[in-house]
Write a protein that holds these residues in place. Structure first.
Motif, PDB file in Angstrom:
ATOM      1  N   UNK A   1       0.969  -0.678   0.039  1.00 40.28           N
ATOM      2  CA  UNK A   1       0.084   0.090  -0.271  1.00 40.28           C
ATOM      3  C   UNK A   1       0.579   0.851  -0.269  1.00 40.28           C
ATOM      4  N   UNK A   2       1.931   1.126   1.108  1.00 38.55           N
ATOM      5  CA  UNK A   2       2.625   2.015   0.813  1.00 38.55           C
ATOM      6  C   UNK A   2       3.279   2.697  -0.537  1.00 38.55           C
ATOM      7  N   UNK A   3       4.024   1.588  -1.420  1.00 38.57           N
ATOM      8  CA  UNK A   3       4.287   1.235  -2.633  1.00 38.57           C
ATOM      9  C   UNK A   3       3.781   1.792  -4.415  1.00 38.57           C
ATOM     10  N   UNK A   4       1.923   1.843  -3.970  1.00 38.11           N
ATOM     11  CA  UNK A   4       1.032   2.449  -4.052  1.00 38.11           C
ATOM     12  C   UNK A   4       0.503   3.891  -3.662  1.00 38.11           C
ATOM     13  N   UNK A   5       1.073   4.082  -2.935  1.00 40.66           N
ATOM     14  CA  UNK A   5       0.565   5.421  -2.739  1.00 40.66           C
ATOM     15  C   UNK A   5       2.018   7.122  -3.262  1.00 40.66           C
ATOM     16  N   UNK A   6       3.276   6.046  -2.742  1.00 43.39           N
ATOM     17  CA  UNK A   6       4.050   6.506  -3.530  1.00 43.39           C
ATOM     18  C   UNK A   6       4.453   6.921  -5.086  1.00 43.39           C
ATOM     19  N   UNK A   7       3.274   5.713  -5.785  1.00 41.73           N
ATOM     20  CA  UNK A   7       3.575   5.933  -6.829  1.00 41.73           C
ATOM     21  C   UNK A   7       2.467   7.242  -7.361  1.00 41.73           C
TER      22      UNK A   7
ATOM     23  N   UNK B   1       3.796  14.481  -8.178  1.00 37.35           N
ATOM     24  CA  UNK B   1       4.577  15.586  -8.628  1.00 37.35           C
ATOM     25  C   UNK B   1       5.110  16.237  -9.658  1.00 37.35           C
ATOM     26  N   UNK B   2       4.937  14.788 -10.540  1.00 35.59           N
ATOM     27  CA  UNK B   2       5.942  15.134 -11.769  1.00 35.59           C
ATOM     28  C   UNK B   2       4.795  16.163 -12.478  1.00 35.59           C
TER      29      UNK B   2
END
Length: 70
Positions: free
Chosen positions: A23-29, A35-36
């Motif tokens: 879930x943390x990886x999904x949020x980071x993505x 941001x991009x």
């Protein structure tokens, strides 16, 4: 009791592994994509402003004129 004391002292609980790494990886993505996109918008605005400034500068610089001899 340790959690209760921690809450009383600091005002929040600390829980390990509350959110899975997946879930943390999904949020980071998602955060990185946002941001991009914001950076891209900012770059486009900056380029537009710079182009306008260049045009204004070019039109305000006096052009030397040929001097006629009589």
């Amino acid at each position: 009791m340790n959690d209760l004391n921690q809450f009383k002292n600091y005002g929040f609980f600390v829980k390990k592994n509350l959110i899975s790494p997946k879930e943390i990886n999904k949020i980071n993505k998602v955060v990185n994509e946002v941001i991009s996109k914001e950076r891209e918008k900012k770059n486009q605005i900056t380029k537009t402003v710079l182009n306008l400034m260049i045009i204004i500068i070019l039109f305000t610089i006096p052009v030397p004129q040929k001097i006629r001899k009589f």
